[in-house]
Enzyme design. Structure first.
Site, PDB file in Angstrom:
ATOM      1  N   GLU A  45    -138.745  34.250  20.578  1.00 53.25           N
ATOM      2  CA  GLU A  45    -139.351  33.646  19.137  1.00 53.25           C
ATOM      3  C   GLU A  45    -138.778  34.653  18.056  1.00 53.25           C
ATOM      4  O   GLU A  45    -138.331  34.094  17.050  1.00 53.25           O
ATOM      5  CB  GLU A  45    -140.808  33.635  19.134  1.00 53.25           C
ATOM      6  N   ASP A  49    -136.334  33.216  15.413  1.00 56.55           N
ATOM      7  CA  ASP A  49    -136.621  33.220  14.017  1.00 56.55           C
ATOM      8  C   ASP A  49    -135.711  33.759  12.972  1.00 56.55           C
ATOM      9  O   ASP A  49    -135.204  32.941  11.923  1.00 56.55           O
ATOM     10  CB  ASP A  49    -137.938  33.768  13.798  1.00 56.55           C
ATOM     11  N   ASP A 118    -143.317  27.809  17.355  1.00 55.37           N
ATOM     12  CA  ASP A 118    -142.863  29.249  18.068  1.00 55.37           C
ATOM     13  C   ASP A 118    -142.017  28.977  19.397  1.00 55.37           C
ATOM     14  O   ASP A 118    -140.990  29.581  19.383  1.00 55.37           O
ATOM     15  CB  ASP A 118    -144.041  30.064  18.601  1.00 55.37           C
ATOM     16  N   GLU A 121    -138.487  28.193  17.709  1.00 62.24           N
ATOM     17  CA  GLU A 121    -137.650  29.282  17.593  1.00 62.24           C
ATOM     18  C   GLU A 121    -137.343  30.048  18.778  1.00 62.24           C
ATOM     19  O   GLU A 121    -136.195  30.500  18.861  1.00 62.24           O
ATOM     20  CB  GLU A 121    -138.672  30.013  16.775  1.00 62.24           C
TER      21      GLU A 121
END
Length: 231
Positions: A45, A49, A118, A121
């Site tokens: 994640e 991101d 989450d 990502e």
């Protein structure tokens, strides 16, 4: 049922190492409750991101060659926010593929925006590790094609109220903007946060949400709608 091949079809990417995708849909609650070795999707994640922000940022930079940094930042914040990610995840039924602990399962974790965002990502991070930046870019741009097109035509709603409020106040020479946690209630798996927004030491608005960030956004939104008639 966690069908990895079906998930590959949904994101239109075939993994060389499917364990990366399996890791991407593994929530920390599953690892803790099932006493499994290895890691949850949190590291993926973190990686996803960063690349997600960069890919969307590049797309907007090319799309709007005459727009200033403030506009680009606000638009990117709208596209990369939790709600935007969760919307795509829901459309793909990502929740069906999640590995969750029993507590998260019972409390509706498969539909929770924060978990879905989450996971998206984490999936982007997994694609990057498996196929490189161009592969991750292709997946992101395909999944967010409609959202990017909406941004092109001005059909988006500001969701990063904190940034929008900060920019508005700073344009007036105001920089003393603070968010204070007033209350935290509820069980660990379903907490509610109450936040107070103060400007130059004076309370202006409160906001409530399932995370501190969400509560802060609600407080900023409340102040903007009440005081500035921005929207």
């Amino acid at each position: 049922m966690n069908n990895i091949r079906l998930l590959e079809e949904k994101i239109n990417y075939q993994f060389h190492d499917r364990s990366l995708l399996e890791n991407a849909v593994t929530h920390s609650s599953y690892m803790k409750e099932c006493n499994r070795e290895g890691q949850s999707n949190e590291r993926l994640e973190f990686l996803g991101d960063a690349f997600f922000d960069a890919i969307i940022g590049e797309a907007l930079y090319k799309m709007f060659p005459r727009k200033e940094e403030g506009f680009l930042s606000r638009t990117r914040a709208t596209l990369v926010c939790e709600k935007s990610l969760a919307k795509v995840a829901l459309a793909l039924c990502i929740g069906d593929h999640l590995l969750l602990g029993h507590g998260e399962e019972r409390s509706g974790g498969r539909q929770r925006e924060s978990i879905l965002a989450d996971t998206m990502e984490a999936i982007f991070g997994a694609v990057y590790l498996d196929g490189g930046f161009e592969a991750a870019k292709q997946v992101v741009l395909a999944l967010f094609e409609q959202a990017i097109d909406d941004a092109r035509h001005g059909k988006y709603v500001v969701t990063d109220y904190k940034t929008a409020l900060q920019e508005k106040l700073q344009s007036q020479g105001i920089t003393d903007i603070k968010y204070e946690l007033l209350q935290e209630s509820g069980p660990d798996h379903d907490k509610t946060f109450l936040v107070q927004l103060s400007v130059e030491g004076k309370p202006q608005a409160t906001g409530q949400g399932k995370s501190k960030k969400q509560a802060e956004q609600c407080a900023a939104e409340a102040m903007m709608e009440r005081e500035m008639n921005v929207f």
